[in-house]
Scaffold this active site. Structure first.
Site, PDB file in Angstrom:
ATOM      1  N   TYR A 168       0.816  -1.205   0.000  1.00  0.00           N
ATOM      2  CA  TYR A 168       0.000   0.000   0.000  1.00  0.00           C
ATOM      3  C   TYR A 168       0.858   1.267   0.000  1.00  0.00           C
ATOM      4  O   TYR A 168       0.364   2.341  -0.344  1.00  0.00           O
ATOM      5  CB  TYR A 168      -0.927   0.052   1.222  1.00  0.00           C
ATOM      6  N   ASN A 206     -19.430   3.475   9.370  1.00  0.00           N
ATOM      7  CA  ASN A 206     -19.003   2.078   9.485  1.00  0.00           C
ATOM      8  C   ASN A 206     -18.937   1.639  10.936  1.00  0.00           C
ATOM      9  O   ASN A 206     -19.367   0.529  11.283  1.00  0.00           O
ATOM     10  CB  ASN A 206     -17.637   1.887   8.821  1.00  0.00           C
ATOM     11  N   ILE A 265     -12.816  -5.358   7.985  1.00  0.00           N
ATOM     12  CA  ILE A 265     -11.901  -4.209   7.970  1.00  0.00           C
ATOM     13  C   ILE A 265     -12.293  -3.251   6.835  1.00  0.00           C
ATOM     14  O   ILE A 265     -11.580  -3.122   5.845  1.00  0.00           O
ATOM     15  CB  ILE A 265     -10.429  -4.647   7.844  1.00  0.00           C
TER      16      ILE A 265
END
Length: 266
Positions: free
Chosen positions: A41, A231, A219
């Site tokens: 990432y 969320n 996740i």
């Protein structure tokens, strides 16, 4: 199953350092305790900065990262894991995954590296990601520490029944990435109906459905505070048996993350 906070914070594609740091800081201040990143990432340092700048003691944050597919040979795995520790600004990595069993993955050398990293205290727990069941079984046989987690795409349109059963049988966490199917859940009539019934968002319904399953961890990724809080609100959504049956019965099944070299295509 290892004690892993069941609703974590994903950081995939959160690659602007300033934004990533802000998102992680916000998520931790909202209440998240589990942050997921990966070498590929390119944001481990920004994640570490977000942890350091939050109001939460870094010791109370569960940090997971993943070995790149180019870093799975023994020496590369060991060296890059130490580099991840430095970038994240932690004493040790709470959970280190093999991101994909492709490219430089070596069932013997890669698992030996995980064993040694665990024995040396560089990582506290080891995980795998995107493995087939036969690959999981082969890796579990070689692992010295118990497998803590297996991370895969999982959402109402890809419920992963076989992998969920394997996780329960072997007592590890099945960690769901893309848990709201990149918000495709918002277009599913069954999820829309349940969301309307509970005055909740479709994302909250998808996450609550995952959290209703044994050994499941989700996740979701997010950047802005409103999305992060929405969320997080899934933890307070209680689906009843009828809701769960409705979502279990969704006919449309498909993957979002798929490519020719993926393990399930071999």
């Amino acid at each position: 199953m290892q004690d892993i906070s069941r609703l974590g914070f994903g950081t995939y594609e959160n690659d602007d350092p300033e934004q990533c740091t802000e998102s992680v800081r916000t998520a931790l201040n909202v209440g998240y305790e589990h942050v997921d990143t990966a070498q590929s990432y390119g944001n481990e340092a920004a994640v570490g900065d977000g942890i350091a700048e939050s109001d939460v003691d870094g010791e109370d944050v569960f940090v997971a990262t993943k070995l790149s597919t180019e870093n799975l040979a023994y020496d590369d795995a060991v060296e890059s894991a130490h580099e991840s520790v430095e970038r994240l600004g932690v004493d040790s990595i709470d959970l280190l995954y093999v991101h994909w069993p492709i490219n430089t993955y070596d069932p013997e050398g890669t698992i030996e590296a995980l064993n040694d990293l665990h024995a040396d205290g560089v990582v506290d727990a080891v995980g795998l990601s995107n493995f087939r069941i036969d690959q999981l079984d082969a890796a579990i046989e070689r692992l010295d520490p118990p497998l803590a987690a297996h991370q895969v795409e999982c959402h109402p349109m890809l419920p992963q029944e076989d992998l969920r059963a394997h996780a329960v049988e072997h007592d590890y966490a099945l960690v769901a990435y893309c848990p709201i199917a990149r918000n495709q859940v918002a277009d599913v009539p069954e999820i829309q109906a349940v969301a309307e019934k509970h005055d909740a968002s479709p994302a909250q319904v998808s996450l609550a459905w995952l959290l209703s399953k044994e050994n499941l961890v989700a996740i979701p990724k997010a950047t802005g505070e409103a999305h992060i809080r929405d969320n997080w609100g899934a933890r307070d959504l209680e689906l009843d048996a009828e809701d769960i049956e409705t979502i279990d019965g969704i006919d449309e099944h498909h993957r979002i993350v798929d490519f020719e070299a993926a393990p399930w295509n071999q």
